[in-house]
Design a protein around this motif. Structure first.
Motif, PDB file in Angstrom:
ATOM      1  N   HIS A 188       0.833  -1.204   0.000  1.00 40.92           N
ATOM      2  CA  HIS A 188       0.000   0.000   0.000  1.00 40.92           C
ATOM      3  C   HIS A 188       0.874   1.264   0.000  1.00 40.92           C
ATOM      4  O   HIS A 188       0.622   2.205  -0.748  1.00 40.92           O
ATOM      5  CB  HIS A 188      -0.929  -0.010   1.219  1.00 40.92           C
TER       6      HIS A 188
ATOM      7  N   HIS B 197       1.662   4.257  -2.990  1.00 42.97           N
ATOM      8  CA  HIS B 197       1.692   5.722  -2.878  1.00 42.97           C
ATOM      9  C   HIS B 197       2.949   6.293  -3.540  1.00 42.97           C
ATOM     10  O   HIS B 197       2.900   7.306  -4.231  1.00 42.97           O
ATOM     11  CB  HIS B 197       1.678   6.153  -1.408  1.00 42.97           C
TER      12      HIS B 197
ATOM     13  N   HIS C  19      -3.107  10.723   3.682  1.00 45.43           N
ATOM     14  CA  HIS C  19      -3.560  10.949   2.314  1.00 45.43           C
ATOM     15  C   HIS C  19      -5.062  11.166   2.303  1.00 45.43           C
ATOM     16  O   HIS C  19      -5.780  10.699   3.198  1.00 45.43           O
ATOM     17  CB  HIS C  19      -3.216   9.738   1.442  1.00 45.43           C
TER      18      HIS C  19
ATOM     19  N   GLU D 250      -6.054   7.268  -1.199  1.00 42.25           N
ATOM     20  CA  GLU D 250      -6.120   5.983  -0.502  1.00 42.25           C
ATOM     21  C   GLU D 250      -6.714   4.897  -1.394  1.00 42.25           C
ATOM     22  O   GLU D 250      -6.192   3.779  -1.476  1.00 42.25           O
ATOM     23  CB  GLU D 250      -6.944   6.118   0.788  1.00 42.25           C
TER      24      GLU D 250
ATOM     25  N   ASN E 119      -2.380   7.143   7.774  1.00 41.21           N
ATOM     26  CA  ASN E 119      -3.794   6.789   7.704  1.00 41.21           C
ATOM     27  C   ASN E 119      -4.065   5.549   8.550  1.00 41.21           C
ATOM     28  O   ASN E 119      -3.256   4.634   8.593  1.00 41.21           O
ATOM     29  CB  ASN E 119      -4.205   6.488   6.261  1.00 41.21           C
TER      30      ASN E 119
HETATM   31 ZN   LIG Z   1      -2.320   5.213   2.346  1.00 39.05          ZN
END
Ligand SMILES: [Zn+2]
Length: 598
Positions: free
Chosen positions: A412, A416, A448, A453, A500
Motif C-alpha cells: 500500500h 503511494h 492521504h 487511498e 492513515n
Molecule cells: Zn495510504
C-alpha cells in the motif's frame, strides 16, 4: 580474578541456601563443587553421596560459613539497595519514552477474556529528583474523554498514566531498610542470569504507596532485575495496580527498566471485581539527547545524509525537485529518530527492504531514488511514507502472521510512492523541524486524502498479484478479516498518529477492503488458521539505544482457540542475559549445597 569472583559467588550462595534452609531447587545439587572450589573447578564431577562427618572435616569453611551467613545475607540486601540508588542516580539525567497500551477485558464464552476497549498512552519521562512526565497525546481530546469518561466512570477510579511510570522503581524515595523488610526466598534462574529472590514488605508505619512484593537480584553486582507486586496500603477510593517489571542489562553495570506488565481482574464465578484489564508498558529512548543541541557534532546522523548527486553541474528543475523531496524525507526521518519515535536503521529494515524489493523487481518498477524502510517504535498499527521512505510501526510488525501479510502492508505504501503521492515536501524547510519532541504528533502528519487511498489500494492489489506473494494472499486476507472483526474494541490500537488508519471513525476497515472480502472465511476454531498474532511477539527493542531486531522465539503449539489471542496484550517474559558474554557465563553448575545442619 575470575576464579576469586567465582569462589565468592559460590560461597555466598552456599551460605545463603544453608541459612534459609531452602529445599526449593533440588535439581543439579552437587556438594563436590564447594569442596573443589579452592582448586581447579571440575563442575562436571558427579555428586558423591553426602557424608556429613567427612565433609565437615574436609571443609573447614563450613563452620565459619554458618556463622558468617547472616552478615552475607544482609550484604546482598545492602548491595541491592545501593545498586538501586545508583540506578536512580544514573537515570536522573535521562528522559526515556514510556508507552502504555491497555486493554479492558470482557468475558467471552469461547475465547475467554477478550478486549472490550483499549487505551493508549505515550509520554516522555523525566527521571530527575521526582519522576515527571509529559505526554505526546495529552492534547488529544479523545484521550481526555477516554480517560475521564471511559475508564474512570465505568470503574469508579481515576486512571493516571503516571501510575504506570511510577512502577519503574520499587520506591523512588525511600528504598531502604528503614522502610522495608527483606526476606530471602530462594535462588532462581531468569534466563541465563542466576538471581537471589527476596520478598519485600513495607514496615509498619512506613507510609503510603510502598512496594509490596518480590524482587530478583542478579548474583554478580546485585542489581534488581525484576520486580513483581504492587504498592500498599491501598488508598481510599483508589488502587494501585499489580505489576511485573523487567530490567535488561543494556549498559555495563546497570539493568535498566524496559518492560512492565500489569493485569487486574477476576473472571471466576461470583467474583466481585468489576475492573479487568491487561496492560503492557515499554520504556525506551534512554540514550536520546535531552533536546539539547550542544553536542550535535557527535550525535548520530542518519547515514543517508550525504551528497549523492553525481553531476558537477547545477541541478535541472526535475533534479532539484527530487533533491528537495530527498531533503524533506531525510529531515523527517532524522527528526522522528531524535524524538524517539523511529528506530535507527537496522536489521529489521533489511527484512522489510527485501520484501519491498520483491515487489519492485517483479513489477518492473523503476524509481529515480531507492525505497527505504524504517520501523516506528510505537504500538498502534500504522504505516506511512514520506518521500521514498516507508515507515511501519513495531506494533503492526508484531501482529502480522507471515511475510505475505508484511508484503500486503508494504504494498500500500509502495503504491503511494509509485503513484507519486508525495507528502511532506514542506519539511525540507528546517524551521519546521524545530519543535519539542512531545509535540511531534502536532507538527508532523502524513495522511492521504480518500481518493489517494483508494488509488493506492487498487495499485497495491496489482503489485501483489504480480509478486511472489500472489498465491499466498489467503493469510493477509484473514488478517484483514480478523482486524475488521476486532476493530470495534481496539480503537486506540487502530488510531494512527502520523499516517492513515486501517479503519474509519466508525471502526470499519478501509484499507485494502477488496482483499478482506475475498479469500477463506475466518474461523476461530481452526487451530491451523492464524490470522493475527498477539502484541509483542516479533520485534525486540533495545531500550537503551532504540535498536530493533526480530525475536527468535520458538513457535509454541496452539491447543485451543484461546491460545490465538489476536492483537491481544500478554505478559512479558524476556530471556535475561548479561551484557558481556565471554562464552562461559551461565554455564557454571548451580552451586547449591547440602550443608550439614548441626
Ligand atoms: Zn495510504
Amino acid at each position: 580474578m575470575r576464579t576469586w569472583k567465582w569462589m565468592l559467588t559460590a560461597f555466598l550462595l552456599v551460605t545463603l541456601s544453608a541459612m534459609a534452609q531452602q529445599s526449593a531447587d533440588q535439581s543439579s545439587t552437587s556438594s563436590a563443587v564447594q569442596a573443589n572450589a579452592a582448586g581447579s573447578q571440575t563442575a562436571t564431577t558427579p555428586a558423591p553421596t553426602t557424608q556429613p562427618a567427612a565433609s565437615q572435616a574436609a571443609n573447614p569453611a563450613a563452620g565459619s560459613a554458618s556463622t558468617a551467613a547472616p552478615t552475607t545475607m544482609d550484604q546482598v540486601v545492602d548491595r541491592s539497595i545501593v545498586r538501586e540508588h545508583a540506578l536512580m542516580d544514573m537515570l536522573k539525567t535521562r528522559t526515556p519514552l514510556v508507552e502504555t497500551y491497555l486493554q479492558n477485558l470482557k468475558s467471552d464464552q469461547k475465547l475467554g477474556p477478550v478486549p472490550s476497549e483499549d487505551h493508549y498512552f505515550l509520554g516522555r519521562l523525566d527521571l530527575g529528583e521526582a519522576v515527571d512526565r509529559r505526554d505526546y497525546l495529552s492534547k488529544d481530546e479523545s484521550f481526555e474523554k477516554n480517560l475521564l469518561g471511559g475508564v474512570s466512570k465505568l470503574f469508579k477510579f481515576e486512571y493516571k498514566p503516571m501510575g504506570f511510570s511510577w512502577m519503574i522503581f520499587a520506591d523512588r524515595e525511600d528504598f531502604d531498610r528503614g522502610h522495608y523488610g527483606f526476606k530471602y526466598v530462594r535462588r532462581e534462574f531468569l534466563g541465563d542470569v542466576r538471581c537471589l529472590v527476596f520478598d519485600v514488605t513495607p514496615k509498619k508505619d512506613a507510609g503510603k504507596g510502598r512496594f509490596l512484593g518480590r524482587i530478583w537480584v542478579e548474583d554478580q553486582d546485585y542489581n534488581i532485575v525484576r520486580l513483581n507486586g504492587t504498592y500498599a496500603p491501598r488508598p481510599k477510593n483508589a488502587m494501585y495496580f499489580h505489576m511485573d517489571s523487567w530490567r535488561l542489562n543494556l549498559i555495563p553495570g546497570y539493568w535498566v527498566p524496559a518492560y512492565i506488565y500489569s493485569e487486574e481482574g477476576d473472571f471466576s464465578y461470583g467474583a466481585k471485581d468489576k475492573m479487568a484489564f491487561k496492560a503492557q508498558s515499554r520504556i525506551w529512548g534512554y540514550d536520546l539527547k535531552k533536546g539539547g543541541k550542544e553536542d550535535e557534532l557527535t550525535s548520530l546522523r542518519v547515514d543517508s545524509v550525504k551528497d549523492e548527486t553525481p553531476s558537477t553541474t547545477d541541478a535541472s528543475p526535475l533534479e532539484a525537485q527530487r533533491q528537495w523531496q530527498q531533503q524533506a524525507e531525510d529531515n523527517v526521518v532524522e527528526r522522528l529518530q531524535e524524538s524517539g519515535l523511529v528506530a535507527p536503521d537496522g536489521e529489521v529494515d533489511k527484512v522489510l527492504q527485501t520484501v519491498v524489493n520483491n515487489l519492485i523487481v517483479t513489477n518492473n518498477i523503476d524509481l529515480p531514488r531507492p525505497v527505504r524502510t524504517r520501523v516506528m517504535i510505537t504500538s498502534p498499527l500504522e504505516t506511512f511514507s514520506v518521500g521514498n521512505t516507508i515507515v511501519v510501526s513495531r506494533g503492526l510488525i508484531d501482529v502480522l502472521p507471515d511475510e505475505a501479510s508484511l508484503a500486503m502492508v508494504l504494498s500500500h505504501e509502495l503504491a503511494h510512492i509509485v503513484l507519486g503521492h508525495n507528502l511532506g515536501s514542506k519539511f525540507a524547510f528546517n524551521d519546521r523541524m524545530l519543535f519539542s519532541d512531545e509535540s511531534t504528533y502536532n507538527n508532523f502528519g502524513f495522511r492521504h486524502n480518500p481518493d489517494e487511498e483508494t488509488a493506492a489500494d487498487a495499485k497495491a492489489m496489482e503489485l501483489l498479484k504480480n509478486s511472489p506473494y500472489a498465491q499466498k494472499l489467503d493469510v493477509p486476507s484473514l488478517f484483514l478479516k480478523e482486524l475488521s472483526e476486532r476493530a470495534p474494541s481496539l480503537n486506540a490500537l487502530l488510531t494512527a498518529h502520523l499516517g492513515n488508519s486501517f479503519t474509519n471513525d466508525k471502526g470499519q476497515l478501509v484499507r485494502l477492503s477488496a482483499l478482506a472480502t475475498s479469500g477463506p472465511a475466518l474461523d476461530a476454531n481452526k487451530l491451523d488458521q492464524i490470522a493475527a498474532l498477539p502484541m509483542g511477539g516479533r520485534v525486540k527493542l533495545n531500550a537503551w539505544n532504540d535498536r530493533v531486531e526480530l525475536t527468535k522465539s520458538a513457535p509454541v503449539a496452539i491447543t485451543s482457540a484461546r491460545d490465538k489471542m489476536p492483537f491481544e496484550v500478554t505478559p512479558f517474559f524476556p530471556r535475561l542475559s548479561r551484557l558481556t558474554s565471554d562464552g562461559n557465563t551461565g554455564n557454571a553448575t548451580s552451586a547449591s549445597n547440602t550443608a550439614p545442619s548441626n
